[in-house]
Design an enzyme around this catalytic site. Structure first.
Site, PDB file in Angstrom:
ATOM      1  N   GLY A  46       1.637  -3.321  -4.938  1.00 17.35           N
ATOM      2  CA  GLY A  46       0.551  -2.632  -4.564  1.00 17.35           C
ATOM      3  C   GLY A  46      -0.438  -2.560  -5.773  1.00 17.35           C
ATOM      4  O   GLY A  46      -1.677  -2.475  -5.405  1.00 17.35           O
ATOM      5  N   GLU A 100       0.195   2.098 -11.505  1.00 21.68           N
ATOM      6  CA  GLU A 100       0.421   2.333 -10.024  1.00 21.68           C
ATOM      7  C   GLU A 100      -0.639   2.306  -9.364  1.00 21.68           C
ATOM      8  O   GLU A 100      -1.894   2.623  -9.580  1.00 21.68           O
ATOM      9  CB  GLU A 100       1.122   3.653  -9.828  1.00 21.68           C
ATOM     10  CG  GLU A 100       2.455   3.673  -9.910  1.00 21.68           C
ATOM     11  CD  GLU A 100       3.127   3.279  -8.717  1.00 21.68           C
ATOM     12  OE1 GLU A 100       2.506   2.518  -7.847  1.00 21.68           O
ATOM     13  OE2 GLU A 100       4.589   3.374  -8.231  1.00 21.68           O
ATOM     14  N   ASP A 101      -0.605   1.584  -8.002  1.00 21.86           N
ATOM     15  CA  ASP A 101      -1.811   1.584  -7.099  1.00 21.86           C
ATOM     16  C   ASP A 101      -2.140   3.159  -6.553  1.00 21.86           C
ATOM     17  O   ASP A 101      -3.147   3.567  -6.501  1.00 21.86           O
ATOM     18  CB  ASP A 101      -1.417   0.558  -6.011  1.00 21.86           C
ATOM     19  CG  ASP A 101      -0.400   0.954  -5.050  1.00 21.86           C
ATOM     20  OD1 ASP A 101       0.730   1.741  -5.690  1.00 21.86           O
ATOM     21  OD2 ASP A 101       0.422   0.387  -4.264  1.00 21.86           O
ATOM     22  N   ASP A 104       2.148   9.170  -4.260  1.00 20.79           N
ATOM     23  CA  ASP A 104       2.368   9.839  -3.400  1.00 20.79           C
ATOM     24  C   ASP A 104       3.372  10.825  -3.582  1.00 20.79           C
ATOM     25  O   ASP A 104       3.105  11.890  -4.276  1.00 20.79           O
ATOM     26  CB  ASP A 104       2.713   8.745  -2.045  1.00 20.79           C
ATOM     27  CG  ASP A 104       2.781   9.504  -0.570  1.00 20.79           C
ATOM     28  OD1 ASP A 104       2.030  10.582  -0.452  1.00 20.79           O
ATOM     29  OD2 ASP A 104       3.302   8.856   0.116  1.00 20.79           O
ATOM     30  N   LYS A 132      -2.211  11.498  -4.452  1.00 18.06           N
ATOM     31  CA  LYS A 132      -2.323  12.258  -3.592  1.00 18.06           C
ATOM     32  C   LYS A 132      -1.747  13.488  -3.947  1.00 18.06           C
ATOM     33  O   LYS A 132      -0.439  13.909  -3.636  1.00 18.06           O
ATOM     34  CB  LYS A 132      -1.424  11.952  -2.400  1.00 18.06           C
ATOM     35  CG  LYS A 132      -2.107  10.537  -1.558  1.00 18.06           C
ATOM     36  CD  LYS A 132      -1.127  10.163  -0.392  1.00 18.06           C
ATOM     37  CE  LYS A 132      -1.447   9.052   0.367  1.00 18.06           C
ATOM     38  NZ  LYS A 132      -0.269   8.411   1.337  1.00 18.06           N
ATOM     39  N   PHE A 153      -3.091   8.183   5.104  1.00 12.99           N
ATOM     40  CA  PHE A 153      -2.471   6.700   4.826  1.00 12.99           C
ATOM     41  C   PHE A 153      -3.857   5.493   4.661  1.00 12.99           C
ATOM     42  O   PHE A 153      -4.513   5.536   5.387  1.00 12.99           O
ATOM     43  CB  PHE A 153      -1.721   6.210   5.813  1.00 12.99           C
ATOM     44  CG  PHE A 153      -1.046   5.019   5.601  1.00 12.99           C
ATOM     45  CD1 PHE A 153       0.031   4.846   4.843  1.00 12.99           C
ATOM     46  CD2 PHE A 153      -1.494   3.590   6.334  1.00 12.99           C
ATOM     47  CE1 PHE A 153       0.591   3.288   4.740  1.00 12.99           C
ATOM     48  CE2 PHE A 153      -0.830   2.562   6.001  1.00 12.99           C
ATOM     49  CZ  PHE A 153       0.135   2.212   5.127  1.00 12.99           C
ATOM     50  N   ASP A 160      -1.026  -2.196   1.294  1.00  4.69           N
ATOM     51  CA  ASP A 160      -0.639  -2.811   2.716  1.00  4.69           C
ATOM     52  C   ASP A 160      -0.403  -1.919   3.847  1.00  4.69           C
ATOM     53  O   ASP A 160       0.052  -0.803   3.592  1.00  4.69           O
ATOM     54  CB  ASP A 160       0.329  -3.855   2.458  1.00  4.69           C
ATOM     55  CG  ASP A 160       1.672  -3.157   2.325  1.00  4.69           C
ATOM     56  OD1 ASP A 160       1.876  -2.250   1.639  1.00  4.69           O
ATOM     57  OD2 ASP A 160       2.681  -3.689   2.923  1.00  4.69           O
ATOM     58  N   ARG A 166      -3.971  -6.140   1.894  1.00  8.52           N
ATOM     59  CA  ARG A 166      -3.575  -6.103   0.383  1.00  8.52           C
ATOM     60  C   ARG A 166      -5.116  -6.793  -0.024  1.00  8.52           C
ATOM     61  O   ARG A 166      -5.415  -6.209  -1.236  1.00  8.52           O
ATOM     62  CB  ARG A 166      -2.542  -6.969  -0.181  1.00  8.52           C
ATOM     63  CG  ARG A 166      -1.357  -6.054   0.130  1.00  8.52           C
ATOM     64  CD  ARG A 166      -0.211  -6.470  -0.710  1.00  8.52           C
ATOM     65  NE  ARG A 166       1.084  -6.469  -0.260  1.00  8.52           N
ATOM     66  CZ  ARG A 166       1.744  -5.092  -0.419  1.00  8.52           C
ATOM     67  NH1 ARG A 166       1.240  -4.197  -1.196  1.00  8.52           N
ATOM     68  NH2 ARG A 166       3.028  -4.933  -0.117  1.00  8.52           N
TER      69      ARG A 166
HETATM   70  P1  5GP Z   1       5.794   7.386  -3.810  1.00  7.60           P
HETATM   71  O1  5GP Z   1       7.045   6.914  -4.035  1.00  7.60           O
HETATM   72  O2  5GP Z   1       5.013   8.152  -4.825  1.00  7.60           O
HETATM   73  O3  5GP Z   1       5.843   8.347  -2.417  1.00  7.60           O
HETATM   74  O4  5GP Z   1       4.807   6.313  -3.181  1.00  7.60           O
HETATM   75  C1  5GP Z   1       4.562   5.286  -3.938  1.00  7.60           C
HETATM   76  C2  5GP Z   1       4.408   4.142  -3.319  1.00  7.60           C
HETATM   77  O5  5GP Z   1       4.326   4.328  -1.737  1.00  7.60           O
HETATM   78  C3  5GP Z   1       3.024   3.546  -3.727  1.00  7.60           C
HETATM   79  O6  5GP Z   1       3.106   2.637  -4.721  1.00  7.60           O
HETATM   80  C4  5GP Z   1       2.565   2.629  -2.444  1.00  7.60           C
HETATM   81  O7  5GP Z   1       3.403   1.216  -2.436  1.00  7.60           O
HETATM   82  C5  5GP Z   1       3.302   3.496  -1.417  1.00  7.60           C
HETATM   83  N1  5GP Z   1       2.118   4.366  -0.637  1.00  7.60           N
HETATM   84  C6  5GP Z   1       2.028   5.674  -1.058  1.00  7.60           C
HETATM   85  N2  5GP Z   1       0.993   6.162  -0.072  1.00  7.60           N
HETATM   86  C7  5GP Z   1       0.429   5.191   0.373  1.00  7.60           C
HETATM   87  C8  5GP Z   1      -0.600   4.775   1.337  1.00  7.60           C
HETATM   88  O8  5GP Z   1      -1.458   5.845   1.796  1.00  7.60           O
HETATM   89  N3  5GP Z   1      -0.886   3.447   1.800  1.00  7.60           N
HETATM   90  C9  5GP Z   1      -0.195   2.626   1.317  1.00  7.60           C
HETATM   91  N4  5GP Z   1      -0.294   1.368   1.882  1.00  7.60           N
HETATM   92  N5  5GP Z   1       1.006   2.720   0.496  1.00  7.60           N
HETATM   93  C10 5GP Z   1       1.488   3.785   0.233  1.00  7.60           C
HETATM   94 MG    MG Z   2       3.322   0.817  -5.290  1.00  7.81          MG
END
Ligand code: 5GP
Ligand code: MG
Length: 175
Positions: A46, A100-101, A104, A132, A153, A160, A166
């Site tokens: 991402g 990081e993109d 979450d 977030k 989301f 993606d 992407r």
């Molecule tokens: P975490 O581990 O912090 O829950 O999530 C991190 C990863 O989950 C991000 O790097 C991304 O790849 C994916 N992710 C989290 N939120 C979103 C979202 O709103 N849309 C998309 N496409 N991917 C997300």
């Molecule tokens: Mg990611």
């Protein structure tokens, strides 16, 4: 409006807004790391677009590396983070900026924390394009944040939905 697989998405964050967020992060990184020869560590897949744009704006010496982790299936986090591609160089004694993109739940960050602890890095901070706050459940401070968004989301700009979206140059949200 756009359709990816079975779902419809509507425009949410414009390319201009994304660029403002990236400029802000890059400016702070230039202030904090100009003479530090940091390693930018991007989290694939991402973060590739954000990583590219932030690194282009960095004026000092730096190195670039990537790791690949995954936790999402469709539009939901699975809660388990898998390391799909690990580090291929030592980070011992280095100043690392994780790119990081989106942050979450923070599960991915926690997994990377474990990897970096073993590496004995000198210093480690996180720079993320999107954040977030309602979903984040961890203690680790995220120092560089491009933009805070609600717990929705999103796709585009590297993010993606099951592999698609992407390449979109702006961000869309689920309709
Ligand atoms: P975490 O581990 O912090 O829950 O999530 C991190 C990863 O989950 C991000 O790097 C991304 O790849 C994916 N992710 C989290 N939120 C979103 C979202 O709103 N849309 C998309 N496409 N991917 C997300
Ligand atoms: Mg990611």
């Amino acid at each position: 409006m756009i359709k990816l697989h079975d779902l419809e998405f509507e425009p949410y964050i414009s390319e201009e807004e994304i660029n403002v967020a990236i400029d802000k992060v890059a400016q702070k990184l230039n202030e904090d790391y100009l003479d530090a020869n940091p390693i930018f560590l991007g989290v694939l897949n991402g973060s590739f677009m954000f990583a590219s744009e932030v690194i282009k704006r960095f004026s000092g010496d730096c190195e670039v590396s990537f790791v690949k982790l995954g936790s999402y299936e469709g539009t939901q986090t699975t809660g388990t983070v898998k390391t799909l591609l690990g580090l291929n160089q030592s980070l011992k004694g280095r100043k690392v900026i994780l790119l990081e993109d989106i942050v979450d739940t923070g599960n991915t960050l926690e997994e990377i924390n474990k990897i970096l602890l073993k590496e004995e890095v000198a210093n480690y901070e996180v720079a993320t394009l999107f954040y977030k706050p309602e979903a984040y459940k961890k203690e680790f401070n995220i120092k560089y944040r491009g933009m805070e968004i609600p717990n929705k989301f999103i796709v585009g700009y590297g993010l993606d939905y099951d592999g698609l979206g992407r390449n979109l140059t702006q961000v869309y949200k689920l309709k």
